[in-house]
Design a protein around this motif. Structure first.
Motif, PDB file in Angstrom:
ATOM      1  N   ARG A 145     -11.387   0.191   2.994  1.00  0.00           N
ATOM      2  CA  ARG A 145     -10.350  -0.999   3.269  1.00  0.00           C
ATOM      3  C   ARG A 145      -9.394  -0.500   1.918  1.00  0.00           C
ATOM      4  O   ARG A 145      -9.825   0.074   1.060  1.00  0.00           O
ATOM      5  N   TRP A 146      -8.302  -1.232   1.929  1.00  0.00           N
ATOM      6  CA  TRP A 146      -7.265  -0.905   0.819  1.00  0.00           C
ATOM      7  C   TRP A 146      -7.603  -2.142  -0.274  1.00  0.00           C
ATOM      8  O   TRP A 146      -7.700  -3.294   0.117  1.00  0.00           O
ATOM      9  N   TYR A 147      -7.749  -1.480  -1.567  1.00  0.00           N
ATOM     10  CA  TYR A 147      -7.644  -2.724  -2.546  1.00  0.00           C
ATOM     11  C   TYR A 147      -6.453  -2.425  -3.619  1.00  0.00           C
ATOM     12  O   TYR A 147      -5.938  -1.178  -3.807  1.00  0.00           O
ATOM     13  N   THR A 148      -5.815  -3.487  -4.169  1.00  0.00           N
ATOM     14  CA  THR A 148      -4.613  -3.303  -5.037  1.00  0.00           C
ATOM     15  C   THR A 148      -5.116  -3.321  -6.634  1.00  0.00           C
ATOM     16  O   THR A 148      -5.855  -3.846  -6.971  1.00  0.00           O
ATOM     17  N   PHE A 149      -4.241  -2.149  -7.236  1.00  0.00           N
ATOM     18  CA  PHE A 149      -4.617  -2.117  -8.515  1.00  0.00           C
ATOM     19  C   PHE A 149      -2.973  -2.045  -9.220  1.00  0.00           C
ATOM     20  O   PHE A 149      -2.085  -1.530  -8.746  1.00  0.00           O
ATOM     21  N   ASP A 150      -2.787  -2.612 -10.494  1.00  0.00           N
ATOM     22  CA  ASP A 150      -1.570  -2.716 -10.890  1.00  0.00           C
ATOM     23  C   ASP A 150      -1.782  -2.198 -12.398  1.00  0.00           C
ATOM     24  O   ASP A 150      -1.992  -2.888 -13.319  1.00  0.00           O
ATOM     25  N   ALA A 151      -1.267  -0.791 -12.677  1.00  0.00           N
ATOM     26  CA  ALA A 151      -1.320  -0.670 -13.850  1.00  0.00           C
ATOM     27  C   ALA A 151      -0.382  -1.086 -14.990  1.00  0.00           C
ATOM     28  O   ALA A 151      -0.959  -1.144 -16.186  1.00  0.00           O
ATOM     29  N   ARG A 152       0.666  -1.550 -14.495  1.00  0.00           N
ATOM     30  CA  ARG A 152       1.582  -2.172 -15.441  1.00  0.00           C
ATOM     31  C   ARG A 152       1.141  -3.714 -15.829  1.00  0.00           C
ATOM     32  O   ARG A 152       1.019  -3.802 -17.124  1.00  0.00           O
ATOM     33  N   PHE A 153       0.590  -4.438 -15.109  1.00  0.00           N
ATOM     34  CA  PHE A 153       0.051  -5.778 -15.732  1.00  0.00           C
ATOM     35  C   PHE A 153      -1.451  -5.749 -15.903  1.00  0.00           C
ATOM     36  O   PHE A 153      -2.122  -6.420 -16.747  1.00  0.00           O
ATOM     37  N   ASN A 154      -2.103  -4.788 -15.249  1.00  0.00           N
ATOM     38  CA  ASN A 154      -3.605  -4.447 -15.308  1.00  0.00           C
ATOM     39  C   ASN A 154      -4.374  -5.925 -15.410  1.00  0.00           C
ATOM     40  O   ASN A 154      -5.497  -5.896 -16.031  1.00  0.00           O
ATOM     41  N   GLU A 155      -4.158  -6.764 -14.348  1.00  0.00           N
ATOM     42  CA  GLU A 155      -4.923  -8.020 -14.094  1.00  0.00           C
ATOM     43  C   GLU A 155      -4.853  -8.344 -12.754  1.00  0.00           C
ATOM     44  O   GLU A 155      -3.583  -8.273 -12.371  1.00  0.00           O
ATOM     45  N   PRO A 156      -5.792  -8.706 -12.163  1.00  0.00           N
ATOM     46  CA  PRO A 156      -5.727  -9.362 -10.977  1.00  0.00           C
ATOM     47  C   PRO A 156      -4.749 -10.544 -10.736  1.00  0.00           C
ATOM     48  O   PRO A 156      -4.463 -11.498 -11.674  1.00  0.00           O
ATOM     49  N   ARG A 157      -3.868 -10.415  -9.691  1.00  0.00           N
ATOM     50  CA  ARG A 157      -2.682 -11.653  -9.472  1.00  0.00           C
ATOM     51  C   ARG A 157      -2.901 -12.081  -8.109  1.00  0.00           C
ATOM     52  O   ARG A 157      -3.581 -11.772  -7.390  1.00  0.00           O
ATOM     53  N   ARG A 158      -2.473 -13.526  -7.910  1.00  0.00           N
ATOM     54  CA  ARG A 158      -2.158 -14.023  -6.808  1.00  0.00           C
ATOM     55  C   ARG A 158      -0.915 -14.152  -6.446  1.00  0.00           C
ATOM     56  O   ARG A 158      -0.007 -14.010  -7.115  1.00  0.00           O
ATOM     57  N   GLY A 159      -0.607 -14.342  -5.030  1.00  0.00           N
ATOM     58  CA  GLY A 159       0.664 -14.302  -4.431  1.00  0.00           C
ATOM     59  C   GLY A 159       1.226 -13.042  -4.245  1.00  0.00           C
ATOM     60  O   GLY A 159       2.406 -13.188  -3.989  1.00  0.00           O
ATOM     61  N   GLY A 177       3.014 -17.001   3.608  1.00  0.00           N
ATOM     62  CA  GLY A 177       1.804 -17.904   3.352  1.00  0.00           C
ATOM     63  C   GLY A 177       0.703 -16.807   2.817  1.00  0.00           C
ATOM     64  O   GLY A 177       0.457 -15.875   3.477  1.00  0.00           O
ATOM     65  N   VAL A 178       0.127 -17.211   1.545  1.00  0.00           N
ATOM     66  CA  VAL A 178      -0.805 -16.369   1.255  1.00  0.00           C
ATOM     67  C   VAL A 178      -2.017 -17.110   0.628  1.00  0.00           C
ATOM     68  O   VAL A 178      -1.997 -18.161   0.168  1.00  0.00           O
ATOM     69  N   PRO A 179      -3.160 -16.461   0.559  1.00  0.00           N
ATOM     70  CA  PRO A 179      -4.359 -17.252  -0.046  1.00  0.00           C
ATOM     71  C   PRO A 179      -4.337 -17.413  -1.449  1.00  0.00           C
ATOM     72  O   PRO A 179      -3.573 -16.548  -2.043  1.00  0.00           O
ATOM     73  N   THR A 180      -5.125 -18.159  -2.017  1.00  0.00           N
ATOM     74  CA  THR A 180      -5.210 -18.412  -3.481  1.00  0.00           C
ATOM     75  C   THR A 180      -6.107 -17.516  -4.046  1.00  0.00           C
ATOM     76  O   THR A 180      -6.198 -17.164  -5.556  1.00  0.00           O
ATOM     77  N   THR A 181      -6.627 -16.539  -3.258  1.00  0.00           N
ATOM     78  CA  THR A 181      -7.599 -15.539  -4.056  1.00  0.00           C
ATOM     79  C   THR A 181      -6.767 -14.523  -4.822  1.00  0.00           C
ATOM     80  O   THR A 181      -5.473 -14.242  -4.413  1.00  0.00           O
ATOM     81  N   THR A 182      -7.360 -13.852  -5.986  1.00  0.00           N
ATOM     82  CA  THR A 182      -6.734 -12.726  -6.573  1.00  0.00           C
ATOM     83  C   THR A 182      -6.805 -11.350  -5.879  1.00  0.00           C
ATOM     84  O   THR A 182      -7.580 -11.422  -5.140  1.00  0.00           O
ATOM     85  N   ASP A 183      -6.115 -10.541  -6.505  1.00  0.00           N
ATOM     86  CA  ASP A 183      -6.225  -9.113  -6.006  1.00  0.00           C
ATOM     87  C   ASP A 183      -7.491  -8.443  -5.853  1.00  0.00           C
ATOM     88  O   ASP A 183      -7.723  -7.829  -4.921  1.00  0.00           O
ATOM     89  N   ASP A 184      -8.622  -8.869  -6.743  1.00  0.00           N
ATOM     90  CA  ASP A 184      -9.903  -8.358  -6.719  1.00  0.00           C
ATOM     91  C   ASP A 184     -10.952  -9.141  -5.748  1.00  0.00           C
ATOM     92  O   ASP A 184     -12.120  -8.877  -5.847  1.00  0.00           O
ATOM     93  N   HIS A 185     -10.325 -10.097  -5.150  1.00  0.00           N
ATOM     94  CA  HIS A 185     -11.280 -10.687  -4.165  1.00  0.00           C
ATOM     95  C   HIS A 185     -11.867  -9.866  -3.266  1.00  0.00           C
ATOM     96  O   HIS A 185     -11.354  -9.095  -2.547  1.00  0.00           O
ATOM     97  N   TRP A 186     -13.295  -9.941  -2.824  1.00  0.00           N
ATOM     98  CA  TRP A 186     -14.121  -9.348  -2.066  1.00  0.00           C
ATOM     99  C   TRP A 186     -14.105  -7.871  -2.470  1.00  0.00           C
ATOM    100  O   TRP A 186     -14.243  -6.992  -1.577  1.00  0.00           O
ATOM    101  N   LEU A 187     -13.953  -7.531  -3.713  1.00  0.00           N
ATOM    102  CA  LEU A 187     -13.839  -5.984  -4.293  1.00  0.00           C
ATOM    103  C   LEU A 187     -15.174  -5.544  -4.202  1.00  0.00           C
ATOM    104  O   LEU A 187     -15.956  -5.896  -4.762  1.00  0.00           O
ATOM    105  N   ILE A 188     -15.387  -4.449  -3.255  1.00  0.00           N
ATOM    106  CA  ILE A 188     -16.859  -3.873  -3.001  1.00  0.00           C
ATOM    107  C   ILE A 188     -16.824  -2.475  -3.388  1.00  0.00           C
ATOM    108  O   ILE A 188     -15.932  -1.651  -2.718  1.00  0.00           O
TER     109      ILE A 188
END
Length: 301
Positions: A225-239, A83-94
């Motif tokens: 806190r840890w934040y996700t970044f993905d240089a291959r797709f380079n866009e926030p993803r869900r799931g 189970g994962v939230p609907t939010t994308t990787d950049d949710h609450w990015l501070i």
């Protein structure tokens, strides 16, 4: 993370077959990490023939299974609903950079060069290319933008010997190479950065049609806190489902064999399902997936 109507269910897993000519010690790092952003709903894991498995957490908090492959073929199957939230990787990015003197001692290792992330060889390039960006997330995003735009993705070009500096020189690679280069460049600026493996289903985006596989990306420690970044797709993803993290691909390898055995078949799945319609152990039926289109869809429940 509490269950809510806005939670998505991702079915992910694999079926591997190994052929061994003698008893071969092995370890697997394939089970999703214990993480507040991913809730394990149901899980099945089978070894055929059955074998004794010792489970432990490694130094990076990854779930590791240790066992021995008998002579002949062993088939390993893992099927799990997360189970994962609907939010994308950049949710609450501070954006709150953590000065290196304030980095927790146990995380300092993620600022240093490693086997594949040879940041010490990239210092000059990193400072010339990214030195004018603000500390923290703006610089991390600039690094990912550059890697995404200047390194060509070539399926099947991966090598277990190629380092980040070599990827920069050759100009192409696979997802692990994108991750290694982005990790190494981020560490050049004392940002704690860890290599991560996981599943990235096509939730609310088009299915590219390529075979499903594990994926590699990175997490940076900003704002404590840890934040996700993905240089291959380079866009926030869900799931996204995190499996393992560490200094580089050595810590994220899905299997490590200590003897005469090889991987003879490999099948991976990761897609959104309705848990009221699909059960663990069912055949992989992509006609029942809820993802693969730009529309975010939910289960009937």
């Amino acid at each position: 993370m509490n269950t809510s109507p806005q939670e998505l269910t991702i079915r992910c897993g694999f079926e591997f077959a190994y052929d061994a000519t003698a008893w071969t010690p092995a370890i697997l790092t394939v089970q999703p990490r214990l993480d507040p952003w991913q809730r394990k709903v149901r899980e099945q894991m089978t070894f055929l023939p059955s074998t004794s498995v010792y489970v432990y957490e490694d130094a990076h908090g990854n779930i590791v299974q240790r066992f021995s492959l008998p002579p002949g073929r062993t088939t390993i199957r893992h099927d799990v609903f997360i189970g994962v939230p609907t939010t994308t990787d950049d949710h609450w990015l501070i954006d709150q950079p953590v000065p290196v003197q304030d980095v927790p001692p146990q995380l300092l290792r993620y600022t240093l060069p490693s086997r594949y992330c040879d940041s010490d060889r990239l210092m000059t390039f990193a400072n010339q290319q990214f030195g004018d960006y603000a500390d923290g997330l703006p610089r991390v995003q600039a690094i990912c933008d550059w890697v995404h735009n200047h390194i060509q993705y070539r399926w099947g070009s991966g090598s277990p010997y190629t380092t980040a500096s070599e990827i920069l020189a050759q100009g192409y690679g696979v997802c692990r190479d994108f991750a290694h280069l982005a990790v190494a460049l981020s560490r050049c600026f004392n940002v704690p950065t860890r290599y991560v493996t996981g599943y990235v289903p096509d939730v609310a985006c088009w299915d590219p049609g390529s075979p499903m596989d594990f994926h590699a990306y990175m997490q940076v420690y900003v704002g404590h806190r840890w934040y996700t970044f993905d240089a291959r797709f380079n866009e926030p993803r869900r799931g996204r489902i995190n499996i393992a993290c560490g200094l580089d691909a050595v810590d994220g390898a899905f299997s490590t064999l200590f003897g005469p055995a090889f991987l003879s078949s490999f099948f991976v799945w990761a897609y959104q399902v309705d848990p009221a319609v699909v059960n663990l152990g069912d055949p992989i039926d992509m006609s029942k997936r809820l993802d693969g289109t730009p529309t975010l869809r939910f289960s009937a429940a």
